[in-house]
Design a protein around this motif. Structure first.
Motif, PDB file in Angstrom:
ATOM      1  N   VAL A   1       0.839  -1.202   0.000  1.00 44.48           N
ATOM      2  CA  VAL A   1       0.000   0.000   0.000  1.00 44.48           C
ATOM      3  C   VAL A   1       0.878   1.257   0.000  1.00 44.48           C
ATOM      4  CG1 VAL A   1      -1.977   1.124   1.106  1.00 44.48           C
ATOM      5  CG2 VAL A   1      -1.580  -1.303   1.498  1.00 44.48           C
ATOM      6  N   VAL A   2       0.494   2.214  -0.848  1.00 45.20           N
ATOM      7  CA  VAL A   2       1.141   3.535  -0.820  1.00 45.20           C
ATOM      8  C   VAL A   2       0.057   4.548  -0.449  1.00 45.20           C
ATOM      9  CG1 VAL A   2       2.314   5.305  -2.192  1.00 45.20           C
ATOM     10  CG2 VAL A   2       2.799   2.899  -2.616  1.00 45.20           C
ATOM     11  N   PHE A   3       0.284   5.289   0.621  1.00 46.19           N
ATOM     12  CA  PHE A   3      -0.702   6.268   1.068  1.00 46.19           C
ATOM     13  C   PHE A   3      -0.348   7.669   0.562  1.00 46.19           C
ATOM     14  CE2 PHE A   3      -0.915   2.888   4.265  1.00 46.19           C
ATOM     15  CZ  PHE A   3      -2.267   2.616   4.245  1.00 46.19           C
ATOM     16  N   GLN A   4      -1.309   8.586   0.716  1.00 40.40           N
ATOM     17  CA  GLN A   4      -1.101   9.966   0.273  1.00 40.40           C
ATOM     18  C   GLN A   4       0.089  10.595   0.989  1.00 40.40           C
ATOM     19  OE1 GLN A   4      -4.600  12.360   0.468  1.00 40.40           O
ATOM     20  NE2 GLN A   4      -3.519  14.231   0.020  1.00 40.40           N
ATOM     21  N   ASN A   5       0.128  10.381   2.307  1.00 42.51           N
ATOM     22  CA  ASN A   5       1.257  10.916   3.051  1.00 42.51           C
ATOM     23  C   ASN A   5       2.214   9.770   3.261  1.00 42.51           C
ATOM     24  OD1 ASN A   5       0.235  13.546   3.289  1.00 42.51           O
ATOM     25  ND2 ASN A   5      -1.241  12.750   4.760  1.00 42.51           N
TER      26      ASN A   5
END
Ligand SMILES: Nc1ncnc2c1ncn2[C@@H]1O[C@H](COP(=O)(O)OP(=O)(O)OP(=O)(O)O)[C@@H](O)[C@H]1O
Length: 265
Positions: free
Chosen positions: A84-88
């Protein structure tokens, strides 16, 4: 299993308890089959359950009803085959760019020798063009560079599915365009399934093979799935006058602002 049904969401419902015996029904009847190596965008107004869906696929939250099946196995929690890559970006500030990636690879591939480990980390540092910054710390690099480290780290563990929750949402438009180019280029060489949440119509069309359009909550569901029939590699400037690009943009605009308009945004 055919490659077309690599990831299947079957009758997914999700409600959240609100206390006092009440509940908020966020999503209902979500059914979709996603093929191996497809890039899928999920688009919809705020609160329609995009992150909820992504979190369930990541195994970070459980659906109330239904099944999520990846590569013939039911998803019951997080696993290294999904990154998973998050916005922050969630980089560890006390580790360098190199060490942030190294830590992920070490954890998922403990069998690698030290030279194999170094080669793997360097490959992914290079893939996002950060060789010059590999010894810098997160506090010493720009937001776009941090997000590139996040993407490199996610891909370095060789996930079957890359899940991205508004990964470029916090970036200015030029940096955003630059990262979109990185993602398209990398995806062609890595070949994994990508699911990306976005609020940006152009981003959805540029990146995706299919765009999942969500109706508004509560009880949000998939309203339409748009197939983007544009060849790759895609050139953002040339696309502006491509009839298929224009058709896709208009279809999403009409879905979001005519069929499922929302006035409180
Ligand atoms: N833990 C929770 N408890 C109660 N309600 C929740 C919880 N998590 C999410 N919700 C509700 O579920 C709905 C869907 O939330 P979600 O974050 O998935 O929406 P989203 O489409 O990703 O929104 P945005 O585009 O604003 O990020 C929202 O109405 C939200 O308030």
């Amino acid at each position: 299993m055919s490659n077309k049904n690599f990831l299947e969401l079957e009758n997914i419902h999700k409600s959240f308890p609100l206390g006092g015996g009440k509940e908020y029904v966020a999503v209902v009847d979500v059914n979709v089959k996603i093929a191996k190596n497809e890039i899928i965008s999920i688009i919809g107004h705020s609160g329609c359950g995009k992150s909820t869906l992504l979190n369930m696929i990541a195994g970070l939250d459980a659906q109330t009803k239904g099944n999520i099946i990846l590569n013939n196995k039911e998803i019951k929690g997080p696993g290294p085959e999904r990154a998973v890559v998050f916005q922050n970006h969630s980089l560890l500030p006390w580790l360098s760019v190199y060490e942030n990636i190294e830590m992920a690879v070490k954890k998922v591939m403990p069998e690698l020798s030290s030279s194999e480990l170094r080669a793997r980390v360097e490959k992914f540092v290079s893939m996002v063009n950060l060789d010059h910054a590999k010894d810098k710390y997160p506090g010493e690099i720009s937001g776009g560079m941090k997000q590139r480290v996040g993407i490199a780290r996610a891909l370095s563990i060789k996930p079957d599915v890359l899940l991205m929750d508004e990964p470029f949402g916090a970036l200015d438009s030029l940096t955003r365009a630059n990262l979109q180019e990185h993602l398209m280029r990398i995806q062609q060489s890595v070949e994994n399934t990508v699911i990306i949440i976005t609020h940006d119509i152009d981003e959805a069309v540029l990146l995706s093979d299919k765009v999942i359009m969500m109706t508004n909550g509560p009880e949000a569901t998939i309203g339409e799935i748009l197939e983007v029939k544009l060849d790759r590699p895609r050139n953002r400037v040339e696309l502006q006058s491509d009839p298929e690009y224009i058709r896709c943009r208009e279809a999403i605009l009409s879905f979001l602002y005519e069929k499922f308009a929302k006035d409180d945004e």
